[in-house]
Design a protein around this motif. Structure first.
Motif, PDB file in Angstrom:
ATOM      1  N   VAL A  54       0.851  -1.180   0.000  1.00  0.00           N
ATOM      2  CA  VAL A  54       0.000   0.000   0.000  1.00  0.00           C
ATOM      3  C   VAL A  54       0.893   1.239   0.000  1.00  0.00           C
ATOM      4  CG1 VAL A  54      -1.691   1.325   1.338  1.00  0.00           C
ATOM      5  CG2 VAL A  54      -1.926  -1.156   1.147  1.00  0.00           C
ATOM      6  N   GLY A  55       0.535   2.196  -0.825  1.00  0.00           N
ATOM      7  CA  GLY A  55       1.345   3.407  -0.974  1.00  0.00           C
ATOM      8  C   GLY A  55       2.200   3.397  -2.231  1.00  0.00           C
ATOM      9  N   THR A  56       2.265   2.246  -2.916  1.00  0.00           N
ATOM     10  CA  THR A  56       2.994   2.164  -4.176  1.00  0.00           C
ATOM     11  C   THR A  56       2.139   2.815  -5.253  1.00  0.00           C
ATOM     12  OG1 THR A  56       4.006   0.063  -3.527  1.00  0.00           O
ATOM     13  CG2 THR A  56       4.073   0.633  -5.879  1.00  0.00           C
ATOM     14  N   ILE A  57       2.640   3.892  -5.817  1.00  0.00           N
ATOM     15  CA  ILE A  57       1.885   4.648  -6.813  1.00  0.00           C
ATOM     16  C   ILE A  57       2.833   5.107  -7.916  1.00  0.00           C
ATOM     17  CG2 ILE A  57       0.549   6.771  -7.223  1.00  0.00           C
ATOM     18  CD1 ILE A  57      -0.453   6.444  -4.276  1.00  0.00           C
ATOM     19  N   TRP A  58       2.386   4.947  -9.142  1.00  0.00           N
ATOM     20  CA  TRP A  58       3.146   5.416 -10.300  1.00  0.00           C
ATOM     21  C   TRP A  58       2.426   6.586 -10.937  1.00  0.00           C
ATOM     22  CZ3 TRP A  58       7.904   4.502 -12.040  1.00  0.00           C
ATOM     23  CH2 TRP A  58       8.585   3.378 -11.539  1.00  0.00           C
ATOM     24  N   ILE A  59       3.185   7.582 -11.343  1.00  0.00           N
ATOM     25  CA  ILE A  59       2.683   8.769 -12.020  1.00  0.00           C
ATOM     26  C   ILE A  59       3.448   8.900 -13.334  1.00  0.00           C
ATOM     27  CG2 ILE A  59       2.492  11.294 -11.944  1.00  0.00           C
ATOM     28  CD1 ILE A  59       2.691  11.006  -8.818  1.00  0.00           C
ATOM     29  N   ALA A  60       2.739   9.263 -14.391  1.00  0.00           N
ATOM     30  CA  ALA A  60       3.401   9.586 -15.659  1.00  0.00           C
ATOM     31  C   ALA A  60       2.813  10.884 -16.178  1.00  0.00           C
ATOM     32  CB  ALA A  60       3.193   8.479 -16.688  1.00  0.00           C
ATOM     33  N   VAL A  61       3.681  11.748 -16.695  1.00  0.00           N
ATOM     34  CA  VAL A  61       3.244  12.957 -17.381  1.00  0.00           C
ATOM     35  C   VAL A  61       3.909  12.957 -18.750  1.00  0.00           C
ATOM     36  CG1 VAL A  61       2.826  14.284 -15.286  1.00  0.00           C
ATOM     37  CG2 VAL A  61       5.069  14.393 -16.361  1.00  0.00           C
ATOM     38  N   ALA A  62       3.178  13.498 -19.724  1.00  0.00           N
ATOM     39  CA  ALA A  62       3.707  13.505 -21.085  1.00  0.00           C
ATOM     40  C   ALA A  62       3.426  14.834 -21.757  1.00  0.00           C
ATOM     41  CB  ALA A  62       3.074  12.380 -21.892  1.00  0.00           C
ATOM     42  N   TYR A  63       4.370  15.245 -22.558  1.00  0.00           N
ATOM     43  CA  TYR A  63       4.220  16.415 -23.417  1.00  0.00           C
ATOM     44  C   TYR A  63       4.835  16.033 -24.755  1.00  0.00           C
ATOM     45  CZ  TYR A  63       5.112  20.979 -25.494  1.00  0.00           C
ATOM     46  OH  TYR A  63       5.168  22.039 -26.358  1.00  0.00           O
ATOM     47  N   LYS A  64       4.018  16.010 -25.783  1.00  0.00           N
ATOM     48  CA  LYS A  64       4.432  15.559 -27.109  1.00  0.00           C
ATOM     49  C   LYS A  64       5.029  14.151 -26.986  1.00  0.00           C
ATOM     50  CE  LYS A  64       4.661  20.102 -29.097  1.00  0.00           C
ATOM     51  NZ  LYS A  64       5.414  21.104 -29.823  1.00  0.00           N
ATOM     52  N   ASP A  65       6.315  13.988 -27.327  1.00  0.00           N
ATOM     53  CA  ASP A  65       6.921  12.647 -27.294  1.00  0.00           C
ATOM     54  C   ASP A  65       7.692  12.360 -26.013  1.00  0.00           C
ATOM     55  OD1 ASP A  65       5.936  12.002 -29.805  1.00  0.00           O
ATOM     56  OD2 ASP A  65       7.675  12.867 -30.825  1.00  0.00           O
ATOM     57  N   GLU A  66       7.694  13.299 -25.084  1.00  0.00           N
ATOM     58  CA  GLU A  66       8.467  13.122 -23.853  1.00  0.00           C
ATOM     59  C   GLU A  66       7.566  12.644 -22.711  1.00  0.00           C
ATOM     60  OE1 GLU A  66      11.687  15.511 -21.068  1.00  0.00           O
ATOM     61  OE2 GLU A  66      10.771  16.528 -22.768  1.00  0.00           O
ATOM     62  N   ILE A  67       8.022  11.609 -22.008  1.00  0.00           N
ATOM     63  CA  ILE A  67       7.290  11.082 -20.856  1.00  0.00           C
ATOM     64  C   ILE A  67       8.221  11.068 -19.657  1.00  0.00           C
ATOM     65  CG2 ILE A  67       6.064   9.107 -19.856  1.00  0.00           C
ATOM     66  CD1 ILE A  67       5.432   8.201 -22.718  1.00  0.00           C
ATOM     67  N   VAL A  68       7.729  11.582 -18.534  1.00  0.00           N
ATOM     68  CA  VAL A  68       8.469  11.554 -17.280  1.00  0.00           C
ATOM     69  C   VAL A  68       7.626  10.762 -16.281  1.00  0.00           C
ATOM     70  CG1 VAL A  68       9.441  12.936 -15.406  1.00  0.00           C
ATOM     71  CG2 VAL A  68       9.535  13.791 -17.752  1.00  0.00           C
ATOM     72  N   THR A  69       8.281   9.863 -15.538  1.00  0.00           N
ATOM     73  CA  THR A  69       7.559   9.060 -14.556  1.00  0.00           C
ATOM     74  C   THR A  69       8.115   9.291 -13.153  1.00  0.00           C
ATOM     75  OG1 THR A  69       9.022   7.155 -14.857  1.00  0.00           O
ATOM     76  CG2 THR A  69       7.023   7.225 -16.225  1.00  0.00           C
ATOM     77  N   MET A  70       7.290   8.948 -12.178  1.00  0.00           N
ATOM     78  CA  MET A  70       7.683   9.046 -10.771  1.00  0.00           C
ATOM     79  C   MET A  70       7.012   7.899 -10.022  1.00  0.00           C
ATOM     80  SD  MET A  70       6.489  11.908  -7.978  1.00  0.00           S
ATOM     81  CE  MET A  70       7.683  13.170  -8.346  1.00  0.00           C
ATOM     82  N   LYS A  71       7.765   7.299  -9.118  1.00  0.00           N
ATOM     83  CA  LYS A  71       7.202   6.259  -8.255  1.00  0.00           C
ATOM     84  C   LYS A  71       7.169   6.772  -6.821  1.00  0.00           C
ATOM     85  CE  LYS A  71       7.826   1.504  -6.655  1.00  0.00           C
ATOM     86  NZ  LYS A  71       8.737   0.355  -6.612  1.00  0.00           N
ATOM     87  N   ARG A  72       6.018   6.617  -6.195  1.00  0.00           N
ATOM     88  CA  ARG A  72       5.853   6.939  -4.772  1.00  0.00           C
ATOM     89  C   ARG A  72       5.734   5.609  -4.028  1.00  0.00           C
ATOM     90  NH1 ARG A  72       4.343  11.385  -2.697  1.00  0.00           N
ATOM     91  NH2 ARG A  72       3.113  10.240  -1.210  1.00  0.00           N
ATOM     92  N   SER A  73       6.305   5.543  -2.860  1.00  0.00           N
ATOM     93  CA  SER A  73       6.218   4.281  -2.129  1.00  0.00           C
ATOM     94  C   SER A  73       5.971   4.475  -0.633  1.00  0.00           C
ATOM     95  CB  SER A  73       7.480   3.449  -2.364  1.00  0.00           C
ATOM     96  OG  SER A  73       8.628   4.189  -2.033  1.00  0.00           O
TER      97      SER A  73
END
Length: 154
Positions: free
Chosen positions: A111-130
């Motif tokens: 519990v608390g494991t969460i993935w986030i992705a943001v994208a602009y055009k062809d670029e994607i940035v991700t973040m993991k929360r734990s």
């Protein structure tokens, strides 16, 4: 200035459009974005994809990705965010998937494991929360982190 207002100012200034693909945040990101007057100028819509069926059918997440990595994974949120951009024809998007709690965790993905992705055009940035701060705080923190990450990318 609140983060949702700052994001709106950036999107409006750059004449960009935004969409969301949310699982664990249940539409909280879209609700915050649309709380800003005039957000219809840049926000096209969002999908709350709580089930894998919705992730596959509306966001074009492959069944292979879901089987191999699971719904709560970097790979899945990357496909969710690009799927949102395709579905809504937007310049940028944000996606979340995770285990907000209090149940649903596993030894590999507590519990608390969460993935986030943001994208602009062809670029994607991700973040993991734990970190697990309880369901309400897990969701609130994810919304804040997702908007921060999108602002960073833009």
């Amino acid at each position: 200035m609140k983060i949702e207002e700052e994001l709106g100012s950036v999107l409006r200034a750059k004449k960009m459009t935004l969409s969301t693909a949310e699982s664990c945040t249940g539409g909280s990101i879209a609700a915050l974005i649309t709380s800003v007057p005039g957000s219809s100028e840049y926000f096209k819509g969002g999908i709350v994809a709580y089930s894998n069926e919705v992730k596959e059918n509306l966001l074009h997440v492959s069944s292979e990705t879901l089987e191999k990595y699971g719904a709560v994974s970097r790979e899945t949120v990357m496909e969710m965010v690009t799927g949102a951009m395709e579905t809504f024809n937007t310049d940028c998007a944000v996606a979340t998937s995770g285990i907000a709690g209090p149940g649903g965790g596993t030894p590999d993905k507590p519990v608390g494991t969460i993935w986030i992705a943001v994208a602009y055009k062809d670029e994607i940035v991700t973040m993991k929360r734990s970190e697990n701060y309880g369901r309400e705080n897990n969701v609130r923190n994810t919304v804040q982190n997702a908007l921060d990450l999108l602002l960073y990318l833009l």
